[in-house]
Design an enzyme around this catalytic site. Structure first.
Site, PDB file in Angstrom:
ATOM      1  N   GLY A 157       0.186   2.438  -2.145  1.00 39.65           N
ATOM      2  CA  GLY A 157      -0.207   1.343  -3.012  1.00 39.65           C
ATOM      3  C   GLY A 157      -1.570   1.554  -3.630  1.00 39.65           C
ATOM      4  N   CYS A 158      -2.574   0.970  -3.010  1.00 41.33           N
ATOM      5  CA  CYS A 158      -3.897   0.940  -3.628  1.00 41.33           C
ATOM      6  C   CYS A 158      -4.604   2.293  -3.614  1.00 41.33           C
ATOM      7  CB  CYS A 158      -4.747  -0.134  -2.955  1.00 41.33           C
ATOM      8  SG  CYS A 158      -4.045  -1.795  -3.188  1.00 41.33           S
ATOM      9  N   VAL A 159      -4.337   3.124  -2.610  1.00 41.01           N
ATOM     10  CA  VAL A 159      -4.930   4.468  -2.613  1.00 41.01           C
ATOM     11  C   VAL A 159      -4.337   5.283  -3.753  1.00 41.01           C
ATOM     12  CG1 VAL A 159      -5.163   6.627  -1.327  1.00 41.01           C
ATOM     13  CG2 VAL A 159      -5.460   4.437  -0.150  1.00 41.01           C
ATOM     14  N   THR A 162      -5.499   3.966  -7.200  1.00 46.42           N
ATOM     15  CA  THR A 162      -6.910   4.257  -7.468  1.00 46.42           C
ATOM     16  C   THR A 162      -7.110   5.743  -7.744  1.00 46.42           C
ATOM     17  OG1 THR A 162      -7.562   2.393  -6.081  1.00 46.42           O
ATOM     18  CG2 THR A 162      -9.252   4.033  -6.548  1.00 46.42           C
TER      19      THR A 162
END
Length: 219
Positions: A157-159, A162
């Site tokens: 998800g966020c890793v 980003t």
């Protein structure tokens, strides 16, 4: 001839390399470390987002200490929504567990040992990427950063989001395998494979510690 479905991990990696994927970017000369969303929601067994990522937290803490020792910039991202989640839009509607990050929920607090130091930048976001709708890119540019070392949750998800945006903004993304985690090991590994093939260098904790130790020695 081996079918694509039956290939081993090593065979897949070799196939990707022959096709021109998996080039090495390498560490730049002006790195920063980002700790992505490593909060209690992923560490509390009673949380709907609990992911069993205690080993990743320990690795992240070691990397955080090394980054601080090397004197490189350290940044943190965290998710926070207003009550009702209107600022989270479709994302908030899609993932009910994001209720954990409504302002005031204790599950949104930093994981043990991962709270920002007083001079470290905190980026508050409502979506997966630390870059989307935030000042992260301009902050890194103003610091002269050329390489962003990624740690945190979740890998898929966020890793991932980003790291992809770091690449698209011109920062070399380094993803620390041991210091990232997800709720399913297969999902973790498949996303690391894809990131390493297309967008980032996926490296071990030890590689990062060794690199940061050279910066410490040079200071």
């Amino acid at each position: 001839m081996t079918s694509r479905a039956a290939r081993s991990g090593g065979e897949l990696a070799d196939d990707y390399r022959r096709a021109g994927f998996k080039n090495r970017l390498g560490f730049g000369s002006r790195p920063a470390l980002v700790v992505i969303d490593f909060c209690r929601a992923y560490l509390d067994p009673q949380s709907p987002l609990y992911a069993g990522v205690e080993d990743a937290r320990a690795s992240c803490r070691r990397g955080l200490a090394a980054a601080r020792g090397a004197g490189i910039p350290v940044l943190h991202t965290r998710v926070e929504f207003q009550p009702g989640g209107a600022d989270g839009g479709v994302f908030f509607r899609k993932v009910g567990a994001l209720e954990c990050f409504v302002r005031g929920n204790p599950l949104g607090a930093y994981g043990e040992g991962l709270a920002p130091a007083g001079d470290e930048v905190v980026v508050v976001k409502q979506y997966a990427s630390g870059f989307f709708g935030t000042s992260l890119a301009s902050t890194l540019t103003s610091m002269g950063v050329d390489t962003l070392i990624h740690t945190g949750v979740s890998t898929s998800g966020c890793v991932r989001a980003t790291a992809l945006d770091a690449c698209q903004h011109g920062f070399v993304p380094i993803v620390v395998r041991d210091a990232c985690g997800d709720r399913d090991p297969q999902i973790h590994e498949s996303n690391l494979f894809d990131l390493d093939a297309k967008y980032a260098d996926v490296v071990s904790e030890q590689e990062v510690l060794d690199y940061l130790s050279t910066l410490t020695a040079g200071n």
